[in-house]
Design a protein around this motif. Sequence first.
Motif, PDB file in Angstrom:
ATOM      1  N   ASN A   1      -5.679   2.205  15.379  1.00  0.00           N
ATOM      2  CA  ASN A   1      -4.646   1.562  15.622  1.00  0.00           C
ATOM      3  C   ASN A   1      -4.213   2.289  16.904  1.00  0.00           C
ATOM      4  OD1 ASN A   1      -2.323   0.520  15.647  1.00  0.00           O
ATOM      5  ND2 ASN A   1      -2.495  -0.537  14.101  1.00  0.00           N
TER       6      ASN A   1
ATOM      7  N   LYS B   1       2.450  14.570  13.608  1.00  0.00           N
ATOM      8  CA  LYS B   1       3.519  15.300  13.594  1.00  0.00           C
ATOM      9  C   LYS B   1       3.898  15.429  11.911  1.00  0.00           C
ATOM     10  CE  LYS B   1       7.095  14.550  16.301  1.00  0.00           C
ATOM     11  NZ  LYS B   1       8.191  13.513  17.337  1.00  0.00           N
ATOM     12  N   PHE B   2       3.961  14.768  10.967  1.00  0.00           N
ATOM     13  CA  PHE B   2       3.355  14.698  10.040  1.00  0.00           C
ATOM     14  C   PHE B   2       3.058  15.911   8.839  1.00  0.00           C
ATOM     15  CE2 PHE B   2       3.112  13.759   5.619  1.00  0.00           C
ATOM     16  CZ  PHE B   2       4.010  13.067   4.501  1.00  0.00           C
TER      17      PHE B   2
ATOM     18  N   HIS C   1       2.887   9.710   2.905  1.00  0.00           N
ATOM     19  CA  HIS C   1       3.383   9.571   3.792  1.00  0.00           C
ATOM     20  C   HIS C   1       4.368   8.105   4.279  1.00  0.00           C
ATOM     21  CE1 HIS C   1       3.436   7.614   8.006  1.00  0.00           C
ATOM     22  NE2 HIS C   1       3.988   9.383   8.570  1.00  0.00           N
TER      23      HIS C   1
ATOM     24  N   LEU D   1       9.644   7.161   3.800  1.00  0.00           N
ATOM     25  CA  LEU D   1       9.180   6.155   5.402  1.00  0.00           C
ATOM     26  C   LEU D   1       8.739   5.033   4.466  1.00  0.00           C
ATOM     27  CD1 LEU D   1       8.456   5.372   7.797  1.00  0.00           C
ATOM     28  CD2 LEU D   1       6.843   7.135   7.747  1.00  0.00           C
TER      29      LEU D   1
ATOM     30  N   HIS E   1       0.920  -1.182  -0.212  1.00  0.00           N
ATOM     31  CA  HIS E   1      -0.451  -0.252  -0.263  1.00  0.00           C
ATOM     32  C   HIS E   1       0.318   1.655  -0.022  1.00  0.00           C
ATOM     33  CE1 HIS E   1       0.674  -0.695   4.432  1.00  0.00           C
ATOM     34  NE2 HIS E   1       0.849   0.873   4.711  1.00  0.00           N
TER      35      HIS E   1
ATOM     36  N   LEU F   1      -5.068   8.207   6.584  1.00  0.00           N
ATOM     37  CA  LEU F   1      -3.891   7.683   8.019  1.00  0.00           C
ATOM     38  C   LEU F   1      -5.067   9.028   8.263  1.00  0.00           C
ATOM     39  CD1 LEU F   1      -0.383   7.005   6.693  1.00  0.00           C
ATOM     40  CD2 LEU F   1      -2.062   5.087   8.405  1.00  0.00           C
TER      41      LEU F   1
ATOM     42  N   GLN G   1      -0.108   3.087  16.879  1.00  0.00           N
ATOM     43  CA  GLN G   1       0.339   3.337  15.593  1.00  0.00           C
ATOM     44  C   GLN G   1      -0.584   5.141  15.642  1.00  0.00           C
ATOM     45  OE1 GLN G   1       3.418   2.359  13.966  1.00  0.00           O
ATOM     46  NE2 GLN G   1       3.364   0.137  14.405  1.00  0.00           N
TER      47      GLN G   1
ATOM     48  N   PRO H   1       3.321   9.851  14.766  1.00  0.00           N
ATOM     49  CA  PRO H   1       3.526   9.801  13.159  1.00  0.00           C
ATOM     50  C   PRO H   1       3.421  10.827  12.671  1.00  0.00           C
ATOM     51  CG  PRO H   1       3.660   7.827  14.693  1.00  0.00           C
ATOM     52  CD  PRO H   1       3.235   8.330  15.385  1.00  0.00           C
TER      53      PRO H   1
ATOM     54  N   PHE I   1       8.648  -0.842  10.278  1.00  0.00           N
ATOM     55  CA  PHE I   1       9.780   0.848   9.779  1.00  0.00           C
ATOM     56  C   PHE I   1      10.630   0.622   9.956  1.00  0.00           C
ATOM     57  CE2 PHE I   1       4.649   1.071  10.427  1.00  0.00           C
ATOM     58  CZ  PHE I   1       4.182   2.008  10.126  1.00  0.00           C
TER      59      PHE I   1
END
Length: 141
Positions: free
Chosen positions: A36, A72-73, A82, A131, A7, A61, A39, A69, A121
């Motif tokens: 999740n 912040k992104f 992402h 990433l 994906h 997401l 995550q 994560p 990751f």
Amino acid sequence: MFMRIDHIGIACHDLEEKIALFERTFELTVVARETNEEQGVKEAMLHIADGEGGGSYIQLLEPLSADSPVGKFLAKRGEGVHHVAFGVPDVADAMEQIGAKGVRLLDERPRHGSMGSSIAFLHPKDVGGMLTELVQAAPQP
Ligand code: V0V
Ligand code: CO
């Protein structure tokens, strides 16, 4: 080592809004949704194709919090691609092989991923700014 692209993960502020956009634009269908906590995401998988070893998807997401994560992104870069997730037959084996090449692993062990997968990751700085996620799909029933 890589079998396929599992994906592409897209960070967004509003999951429902982006699901509607991708359904409308590309006529994709949501096949799984999950929150999740580990995550820090609420996510949806939109099916693209089936292949040997597993399907391929767009993963939308939405962050559960600003200090996750994806949160912040979004603050730093805004909405968009992402991560890229490669499907591998054995995630622990792939982690070992790639880690031995000096690429930093962000996970010490495989974590729970979408649709019963096992994921890990790789640090984006060691993969040309991308990433990278390794995905071992759940065994087919
Ligand atoms: C950060 N950086 C990225 C990036 N996120 N580069 C490319 N793509 C991204 N997504 C860059 C960032 O601009 C910095 O570069 C540098 O990496 C360090 O970032 P940072 O902001 O200082 O650090 P953090 O605390 O934001 O950590 C970044 C990492 C973190 C990548 C270490 O996001 C992480 O551990 N991610 C793995 C887990 C994850 O992303 N989970 C959500 C998806 P400069 O500015 O110093 O040059 S969950 C998922 O996909 C699931 C459940 C699934 O598929 O099933
Ligand atoms: Co992912």
